[in-house]
Design an enzyme around this catalytic site. Sequence first.
Site, short mmCIF file in Angstrom:
data_model
loop_
_atom_site.label_atom_id
_atom_site.label_comp_id
_atom_site.label_asym_id
_atom_site.label_seq_id
_atom_site.Cartn_x
_atom_site.Cartn_y
_atom_site.Cartn_z
N ASP A 60 -12.76 -19.01 22.88
CA ASP A 60 -11.93 -19.93 22.11
C ASP A 60 -11.68 -21.26 22.84
OD1 ASP A 60 -11.70 -17.91 20.28
OD2 ASP A 60 -9.52 -17.77 20.35
N ASP A 61 -11.23 -22.24 22.05
CA ASP A 61 -10.57 -23.47 22.50
C ASP A 61 -11.50 -24.59 22.95
OD1 ASP A 61 -8.27 -22.12 21.93
OD2 ASP A 61 -7.46 -22.11 23.96
N HIS A 115 -12.24 -22.73 15.11
CA HIS A 115 -10.92 -22.34 15.60
C HIS A 115 -9.87 -23.31 15.06
CE1 HIS A 115 -8.25 -20.03 18.01
NE2 HIS A 115 -8.21 -20.81 19.07
N HIS A 119 -5.60 -26.70 16.69
CA HIS A 119 -4.98 -25.50 17.25
C HIS A 119 -3.51 -25.36 16.85
CE1 HIS A 119 -4.27 -22.15 20.04
NE2 HIS A 119 -5.58 -22.11 20.22
N TYR A 156 -3.47 -18.58 17.51
CA TYR A 156 -2.33 -17.70 17.75
C TYR A 156 -2.41 -16.39 16.98
CZ TYR A 156 -0.68 -22.24 19.34
OH TYR A 156 -0.60 -23.45 19.95
N HIS A 212 -11.80 -17.22 26.90
CA HIS A 212 -11.68 -18.66 26.73
C HIS A 212 -12.67 -19.36 27.66
CE1 HIS A 212 -7.90 -17.11 25.16
NE2 HIS A 212 -7.80 -18.23 24.46
#
Length: 264
Positions: A60-61, A115, A119, A156, A212
């Site tokens: 992710d991210d 994603h 965020h 989340y 991540h």
Amino acid sequence: MPFLQHFDRLGRFPLIGSTAFYIVLSLLSRSVATSLPERGVGAQVIYQCSVPNTVALTFDDGPYIYLNDVVDALKSEGVQGTFFFNGNNYACIYDDASVARVKYAYDNGMQVGSHTWAHKNLTYLPRDQVTSEMARTEQAIEKITGAIPAYTRPPYDAYNDLVLSVAGSRGQTLVIWDFDSRDSELASVSAQEQSYDDLARRHPNNILSLEHETYETSAHQVIPYAIRSLKAAGYRLVTLAECLNASPYLHVGPPSGKDASWQC
């Protein structure tokens, strides 16, 4: 890692202090509980793989500075992974360096997904903003790679009926996980490596994990170790789509040329 991820899969929370308890109540009052999928409402929600003996490592991210190193670690072991990109989180996805990283993952056989844009917790947003968060990221990925992703990971781990409705209208499947490396909780390298070893010893039928690409220790220490540990346990490390026996993209075409619309 967000507070909501401390809930177990039945939506319960452990015994906690009174302040945290009221925070939990406040969160729950603002949205539908996010730990279980609402059946029959909008998008499907995936918590685990379906193909036996597969592992889907998901990151992710990004796109971030360690992305290429993670891709190289996967390639060196002959395995694949899946990257869920933000549009404007650690960096703008349209920056030249970010574009190159997204292309590097995609061109090297990794799956790419959304994603969302910034965020944000989607359960706090009205429909038009939820739509924007999804659409802008899908469009950016399509422009850069030519592929429209079929999978979105909500930030989340948070979704409600509205999020499911918007995602479903966009043909998206929401993806959670059944194993968390806890790198975003700043677990030590040794603790993360031990968690992968413990997982390999338990040997569930399949694994859908959360990592991540934005942590140096994850990219350069934990992920190479995890790949070796899971391979030694006899697992096949594949993309999310392969572990579900499904298609990774809604459509695949040629990428777009960069123009004035490539802005965050």
